[in-house]
Design an enzyme around this catalytic site. Structure first.
Site, PDB file in Angstrom:
ATOM      1  N   GLY A 102       0.822  -1.199   0.000  1.00  0.00           N
ATOM      2  CA  GLY A 102       0.000   0.000   0.000  1.00  0.00           C
ATOM      3  C   GLY A 102       0.861   1.256   0.000  1.00  0.00           C
ATOM      4  N   THR A 103       1.949   1.195   0.762  1.00  0.00           N
ATOM      5  CA  THR A 103       2.865   2.333   0.819  1.00  0.00           C
ATOM      6  C   THR A 103       3.414   2.669  -0.564  1.00  0.00           C
ATOM      7  OG1 THR A 103       3.465   1.945   3.110  1.00  0.00           O
ATOM      8  CG2 THR A 103       5.108   3.056   1.752  1.00  0.00           C
ATOM      9  N   CYS A 111       5.411   7.516  24.085  1.00  0.00           N
ATOM     10  CA  CYS A 111       6.245   6.639  24.903  1.00  0.00           C
ATOM     11  C   CYS A 111       6.207   5.191  24.422  1.00  0.00           C
ATOM     12  CB  CYS A 111       5.897   6.762  26.387  1.00  0.00           C
ATOM     13  SG  CYS A 111       4.180   7.098  26.703  1.00  0.00           S
ATOM     14  N   SER A 116      -4.102  -1.609   0.465  1.00  0.00           N
ATOM     15  CA  SER A 116      -3.083  -2.558   0.912  1.00  0.00           C
ATOM     16  C   SER A 116      -3.746  -3.868   1.315  1.00  0.00           C
ATOM     17  CB  SER A 116      -2.369  -1.943   2.112  1.00  0.00           C
ATOM     18  OG  SER A 116      -1.526  -2.885   2.708  1.00  0.00           O
ATOM     19  N   ALA A 117      -3.299  -4.979   0.716  1.00  0.00           N
ATOM     20  CA  ALA A 117      -3.990  -6.264   0.913  1.00  0.00           C
ATOM     21  C   ALA A 117      -3.909  -6.777   2.346  1.00  0.00           C
ATOM     22  CB  ALA A 117      -3.428  -7.309  -0.045  1.00  0.00           C
ATOM     23  N   HIS A 118      -2.780  -6.549   3.025  1.00  0.00           N
ATOM     24  CA  HIS A 118      -2.659  -7.163   4.348  1.00  0.00           C
ATOM     25  C   HIS A 118      -3.547  -6.466   5.376  1.00  0.00           C
ATOM     26  CE1 HIS A 118       0.015  -4.413   6.706  1.00  0.00           C
ATOM     27  NE2 HIS A 118       0.210  -3.948   5.508  1.00  0.00           N
TER      28      HIS A 118
END
Lengths: 460, 460
Positions: free
Chosen positions: B69-70, B320, B194-196
C-alpha cells in the site's frame, strides 16, 4: 512437460514452499510492533536477514529486503548515485545489463546524468581493462552483472571490482543470475538479487550496501528496512526466500556439475543436429544450465510456439517474440545472430531425459518452421547468374529478409553484391551475423528511400 | 490470546491462504512469457485484476498491483503530481493521513513543491468546505484517506471528491482502512490500498488511476503493470489478495454490524470502568471495529506491555511507545490527549468473549500502571494552599509532567496558576487535553530557560 526457463523464474523450491507455509501463520503481523505477534515477526525477519547475509557474504545490517530484484536495482542505483552526487554524475554500466539496470541508467540520463555503456565482446563479456578505462574523476557509480541473463556468460566481476576500488568508485553487482550458485567474488560495494531466480517466492529482492559506501535513499521513505525499502515487509515471502537460498546453496556444488554437463551436451549437439545454428556465449566462463543459440531462417515466435506444443518452455531474445520489434539488446551488443534465438535455462533437478528429448525434438521442429517460411536448404546449390541484385524485403519481418538474401546470394557471381532493403530492426544485426556465419562479406548499410539498404558481397 | 490490531495487519483470511497455496503451484512463472506456464500465470493475473477491480468499482485496466500500500501511495502521488506538472506543484493532504502520504508530501516539498495540510476537528475529520477552500489554480493533486487508521473516523470523501472534481483537481483516496468494508463513495480519481489490511497477504498493494487522469509514472519503469509498478509480479500473493478481498466483502455487511456492536461496547464501557479516560474519534461516522482511547497518568509503553502480558495485542499512538519521542501526528492534529493511548482494532471474527475479557482486564491494568507511576487518585482531594506554583518536570517523560500537574493543582487557590516546565514534546498536547478533561483553564505556553513552560489556571 519440461520447463527450461529458470533464468526467467525458477519453480518454487520445496524448502521455500515449506517456509512460506510455516511463516504464513507465524509471520503476518507487523514486526515493528511490541506485542507477541509483532515480536515473533521481528524474530523471523532478523533470522531471515542473518541467513541471507551469510549466503551473500555480508553483514546482516548491510542487507535489506526489497519487493523484487528490479526494485533492489532501482533503489541501489538511485541511492548510490545520490550518495556521491558531490563527486559527479557519471554512471558506468555494461551494454548487456538486465533491463532494470538499463532503465535505471536511462532515468539517470533523463535527470541530467551521464552514462557510459561498456561494450562486450562476441561472447558477451566486458574486457576488465576496457571497463577500467571508463572510470573517471566524476564517476559516481559503476554497475556490472555477475553473469548475463540471456547467454549465461560470467563477467569478470572481481577484476572490475578491483579497478573500481582503486579508483574509489563503488561497484554495484547485479547478482540475480548467479547468487544461487555462490557468493559474488571480489571487493564489490553494492549487490542486488532476486529470490524468484533461485527458487524463492516472487515479491522478494535483496539490496546490499557495504558499510562505508555513501548511500542516500531516494523518494519517500519510512522507518522500515533501514529506510531503504519503504512499505510493510513481505515477511512470509522473505522467510521463504532466505530459507530457499540456504537450501539451494547446500545443493549448488553437485547440481552445478550436473547441469553443466547437460548444458554442455546441448551446446555440443545442437550445431551437429541442426544446420545453420550459432551457439552464443562464452564456452567456459558461464552459468551452469544456460545455453543460448540462434537458428538462421527461423521465426523465433513460431519456434517457441512449436517447442511449447512439443512440451518445452524456453525463452528467446528474438525481436519476433517480443512486443518491442527490436532484438534483445544483449545479442545486439554481442553482434551475434538474433533470429530464431532460443535460450534454454535448466532449473536445478532437470532430468537428463528431458534434455535428451529436447535434442530429439529440436531438429524436426526447426526444419518444420524453416520449411513453412520457405527457407533455403542448408546445402542448396543455387544456379549462378550474372550482375548485382536487389532484394526488396520492406514490410517483411525477421527472419524473412535473411531468408530472401540467402535465396539469391547464389544468383550473383563471386564479387557481386546483394542489396537488401529492409525496415525491420533485426536485419541490422542478423544480416552481418549471417555474413559471418556464411563467410560472405558484409559491406555496410546506407539509408534507402524506404528503410535501410544492407550491402552484402559474395566472396565464396 | 486476543489480537486486537487489525488496523496494522489483519491475520491471513482462510481464502487468502487457500488461494496462495493453489497459485504457488500455478502462478510462479513469468506472465509475460508465451509458453504454457507463462500463459497460465497471465490468466491468473488477469482474473485477479478483474476481481480486484470489481471490488474497487473501477475498470480492470485502471488498476495495477504494487508491492505494498505504501508503494501504491508513493507511486500514485508522484505520478499524479508529475502528470499535472504544467498546472502547478501544489499538493493538498489532510493532517491525519497515513505516514506514507505524509512522506510522499515531504518528498514533494523537498523537490520544491508546496503542500497544504488541511486541519481536522476534535473527532479527526476534515471539514469538506475547509478542504475545498484550499483548492487553488495551481493545485496538482489532493489526497484524503477514506477513514483514519488511528481513530477510525471516516472522512467526507464523497463531498471532497465533488469539490475537487468541480475544481478540476484529481483526488487520491488512501482507502487502506476501509476497502474491506465497501467501495469508496464519490467521484475520486486515484485510489490506493493494501492487501494485508483486509486479510490478504503482505506484499500486495493496489493503485487505481481512473481513465482520463493525467499520470506520468516516476523513476525507472518497465513494461509490467502498465508501466506503473516495475518488477516481477508477486503473483501468488496477488491472486490471494484478490480472492480474499472478494471473500471479506461477501462477509462485510454482517460482520460490520457485529464488530460495530463490540466496538460500541468498548466505547461505552471504558469511560465507565476506567477513570480519567478520553475516548477519541467520531462516535458515529467510523470504521467498524476500531476504538481509540487515552488514559490520563499512564505510560503507553507500560500499558501495552501489561496488556500484552494479559494476552491482548493492541497498538498506541503515544510517544512513549514509539521511537520518535513525539506523539502520533493524528492525535496531535485532533488536539486530544495522547498519553496512555490505546487503539483497539478488532479483526473480523473476533469473539464477543474476547472483548468482554478485555473489559475485565483493562481497569486493573490501568490502575496498576498508574499506581506504579504515583498518579493522583481520581477523586483525590488535595489540601489547598495559597499562591502560584511551579512544577519542574524537565527531563521527565510522558505521562510524568501531567501527573505532577494533577498532583499540585489542588494546592493553588481557584484563580491561581501552575507553571509546568517540561522538555517532553507530548506535554504540548497532553497538558491542554488534561485541562479540557478536568475543566481547568489552559492559559498557554512560553519558552522557558530549559524546555517550555505550560501555564494552567485553576478555575474549579
Amino acid at each position: 512437460m519440461a520447463y527450461f526457463d529458470a533464468a526467467s523464474a525458477a519453480p518454487l523450491h520445496p524448502v521455500a514452499r515449506q517456509a512460506l507455509l510455516a511463516s504464513l501463520d507465524e509471520g503476518w503481523a507487523d514486526p515493528a510492533r511490541l506485542y507477541r505477534e509483532g515480536r515473533r515477526a521481528r524474530l523471523l525477519l532478523d533470522a531471515a536477514r542473518e541467513a541471507a547475509a551469510e549466503a551473500v557474504g555480508c553483514r546482516a545490517d548491510e542487507l535489506v529486503f526489497t519487493p523484487s530484484g528490479t526494485r533492489a536495482v532501482h533503489s541501489g542505483v538511485a541511492g548510490a548515485l545520490a550518495g556521491r552526487r558531490r563527486v559527479g554524475s557519471h554512471l558506468i554500466v555494461s551494454a548487456v545489463e538486465h533491463s532494470s539496470v538499463l532503465h535505471a541508467a536511462e532515468a539517470h540520463e533523463a535527470g541530467g546524468g551521464t552514462v557510459t555503456r561498456v561494450p562486450v565482446d562476441r561472447t558477451g563479456a566486458v574486457d576488465p581493462a576496457a571497463y577500467a578505462r571508463t572510470l573517471r574523476g566524476d564517476t559516481a557509480l559503476a554497475c556490472l552483472q555477475s553473469a548475463n541473463h540471456e547467454v549465461g556468460t560470467e563477467q569478470p566481476v572481481a577484476e572490475v571490482a578491483g579497478a573500481c576500488r582503486e579508483a574509489g568508485v563503488p561497484l554495484l553487482v547485479d547478482a540475480a543470475q548467479s547468487l544461487a550458485w555462490g557468493k559474488v567474488p571480489g571487493d564489490w560495494s553494492l549487490l542486488a538479487a532476486s529470490a524468484h531466480k533461485w527458487g524463492g517466492p516472487s515479491g522478494v529482492g535483496l539490496l546490499v550496501v557495504r558499510k562505508g559506501v555513501r548511500f542516500a535513499p531516494q523518494g519517500p521513505g519510512d522507518e522500515r528496512e533501514s529506510g531503504r525499502a519503504p512499505g510493510f515487509e513481505n515477511l512470509p515471502a522473505i522467510v521463504a526466500a532466505a530459507a530457499s537460498l540456504r537450501a539451494v546453496r547446500a545443493e549448488a556444488e553437485a547440481e552445478a556439475v550436473r547441469l553443466r554437463e547437460l548444458a554442455e551436451r546441448i551446446r555440443a549437439r545442437v550445431p551437429a543436429l541442426v544446420p545453420d545454428v550459432e551457439v552464443v556465449g562464452d564456452p567456459v566462463r558461464r552459468l551452469p544450465g544456460v545455453v543460448t543459440f540462434s537458428c538462421l531462417y527461423v521465426d523465433g515466435e513460431t519456434l517457441l510456439h512449436e517447442l511449447d506444443r512439443a512440451g518445452f518452455s524456453v525463452s528467446s531474445g528474438s525481436s519476433c517474440t517480443s512486443s518491442t520489434l527490436t532484438p534483445s539488446h544483449v545479442l545486439k551488443a554481442m553482434g551475434v545472430l538474433s533470429e530464431g534465438n532460443v535460450r534454454v535455462s535448466l532449473p536445478p533437478g532437470t532430468p537428463a531425459e528431458d534434455v535428451e528429448r529436447f535434442l530429439e525434438v529440436l531438429p524436426g521442429t526447426v526444419a518444420a518452421v524453416r520449411e513453412k517460411l520457405g527457407a533455403p536448404a542448408a546445402a542448396e546449390a543455387a544456379p549462378r547468374t550474372g550482375g548485382d541484385l536487389v532484394v526488396d524485403a520492406i514490410g517483411r519481418r525477421c527472419p524473412v529478409p535473411v531468408i530472401e538474401l540467402a535465396k539469391v546470394i547464389g544468383d550473383v557471381p563471386v564479387g557481386g553484391t546483394v542489396r537488401v532493403l529492409s525496415d525491420d530492426e533485426a536485419a541490422r544485426l542478423d544480416i552481418p551475423a549471417w555474413c559471418e556465419m556464411r563467410g560472405q562479406e558484409y559491406v555496410g548499410e546506407e539509408e534507402a528511400e524506404k528503410g535501410t539498404a544492407y550491402l552484402v558481397r559474395r566472396i565464396s
